[in-house]
Design an enzyme around this catalytic site. Structure first.
Site, PDB file in Angstrom:
ATOM      1  N   PHE A  47      45.637  36.899  40.230  1.00  0.00           N
ATOM      2  CA  PHE A  47      44.390  36.690  40.975  1.00  0.00           C
ATOM      3  C   PHE A  47      43.943  37.921  41.746  1.00  0.00           C
ATOM      4  O   PHE A  47      42.773  38.056  42.092  1.00  0.00           O
ATOM      5  CB  PHE A  47      44.476  35.469  41.903  1.00  0.00           C
ATOM      6  CG  PHE A  47      45.687  35.426  42.790  1.00  0.00           C
ATOM      7  CD1 PHE A  47      45.779  36.188  43.932  1.00  0.00           C
ATOM      8  CD2 PHE A  47      46.749  34.587  42.462  1.00  0.00           C
ATOM      9  CE1 PHE A  47      46.897  36.134  44.755  1.00  0.00           C
ATOM     10  CE2 PHE A  47      47.875  34.512  43.276  1.00  0.00           C
ATOM     11  CZ  PHE A  47      47.948  35.289  44.424  1.00  0.00           C
ATOM     12  N   GLY A  50      40.837  40.330  40.603  1.00  0.00           N
ATOM     13  CA  GLY A  50      39.432  40.116  40.930  1.00  0.00           C
ATOM     14  C   GLY A  50      39.169  39.637  42.341  1.00  0.00           C
ATOM     15  O   GLY A  50      38.028  39.392  42.719  1.00  0.00           O
ATOM     16  N   HIS A  51      40.217  39.494  43.159  1.00  0.00           N
ATOM     17  CA  HIS A  51      40.043  38.916  44.508  1.00  0.00           C
ATOM     18  C   HIS A  51      40.766  39.785  45.530  1.00  0.00           C
ATOM     19  O   HIS A  51      41.851  39.401  45.977  1.00  0.00           O
ATOM     20  CB  HIS A  51      40.593  37.497  44.529  1.00  0.00           C
ATOM     21  CG  HIS A  51      40.094  36.663  45.671  1.00  0.00           C
ATOM     22  ND1 HIS A  51      40.729  36.610  46.889  1.00  0.00           N
ATOM     23  CD2 HIS A  51      39.029  35.853  45.784  1.00  0.00           C
ATOM     24  CE1 HIS A  51      40.085  35.780  47.681  1.00  0.00           C
ATOM     25  NE2 HIS A  51      39.046  35.309  47.036  1.00  0.00           N
ATOM     26  N   PHE A  52      40.350  40.802  45.979  1.00  0.00           N
ATOM     27  CA  PHE A  52      39.151  41.558  45.659  1.00  0.00           C
ATOM     28  C   PHE A  52      39.590  42.961  45.277  1.00  0.00           C
ATOM     29  O   PHE A  52      40.468  43.503  45.942  1.00  0.00           O
ATOM     30  CB  PHE A  52      38.222  41.625  46.864  1.00  0.00           C
ATOM     31  CG  PHE A  52      37.783  40.274  47.375  1.00  0.00           C
ATOM     32  CD1 PHE A  52      36.760  39.586  46.739  1.00  0.00           C
ATOM     33  CD2 PHE A  52      38.403  39.695  48.469  1.00  0.00           C
ATOM     34  CE1 PHE A  52      36.343  38.352  47.209  1.00  0.00           C
ATOM     35  CE2 PHE A  52      37.990  38.452  48.943  1.00  0.00           C
ATOM     36  CZ  PHE A  52      36.965  37.776  48.309  1.00  0.00           C
ATOM     37  N   VAL A  57      43.262  40.006  48.514  1.00  0.00           N
ATOM     38  CA  VAL A  57      43.500  38.896  49.436  1.00  0.00           C
ATOM     39  C   VAL A  57      43.824  37.666  48.595  1.00  0.00           C
ATOM     40  O   VAL A  57      43.113  37.371  47.632  1.00  0.00           O
ATOM     41  CB  VAL A  57      42.251  38.619  50.309  1.00  0.00           C
ATOM     42  CG1 VAL A  57      42.457  37.391  51.183  1.00  0.00           C
ATOM     43  CG2 VAL A  57      41.911  39.833  51.170  1.00  0.00           C
TER      44      VAL A  57
END
Length: 150
Positions: A47, A50-52, A57
């Site tokens: 994750f 893309g986060h971020f 985070v």
């Protein structure tokens, strides 16, 4: 910190697998009261791509999912054979508060306290901390369903 259930034992209890298994070990289990799980947060988590980008985070919904998985372990262990062939599902999520971000390198300590079980609905209060500081809290409800009825 003593391990009560390691990852191999957790994988015998929960149906979740990579990349959605969000509990690394259980360090405390008190029947009728509570359970404590650990999630080591690594930069290698999918994750974070893309986060971020540039500011990784952990998504809050995944912290809540980790809480639910720890609560699910409690329910599966407590009920044993009665729910061996069933799946544990969220029934509700209430009063969620995200206090601080969770970032790569953090170790989430997830404490789930059992509020009770009525008519097959388990009620939990959950708190996630990093280095003793509260990062997320929530009230969760879950229930079991037969796999073949899905």
């Amino acid at each position: 910190m003593e391990t009560v259930f390691d990852i191999n034992e957790i994988m015998k209890i929960l149906p979740h697998r990579y990349p959605f298994l969000l509990v690394d070990r259980i360090v405390e289990y008190v029947a009728g009261e509570r359970i404590v799980g650990i999630k080591n947060v690594s930069i290698n988590e999918p994750f974070f791509q893309g986060h971020f980008p540039g500011h990784p985070v952990m998504p809050g919904v995944l912290i809540v999912e980790a809480m639910a998985q720890v609560g699910g372990i409690y329910a599966y262990v407590t009920l044993g054979d009665e729910v061996r062939d069933k799946v544990c599902y969220f029934a509700s999520i209430d009063n969620v508060k995200f206090r601080k971000p969770v970032v790569p390198g953090d170790q989430l300590r997830i404490e789930v306290t059992i509020s009770g079980c009525k008519r097959g609905i388990w009620c939990f209060s959950a708190r996630a901390t990093v280095n003793g500081k509260l990062v997320t809290e929530a009230e969760l409800k879950a229930t079991f369903a037969d796999k073949e009825k899905l």
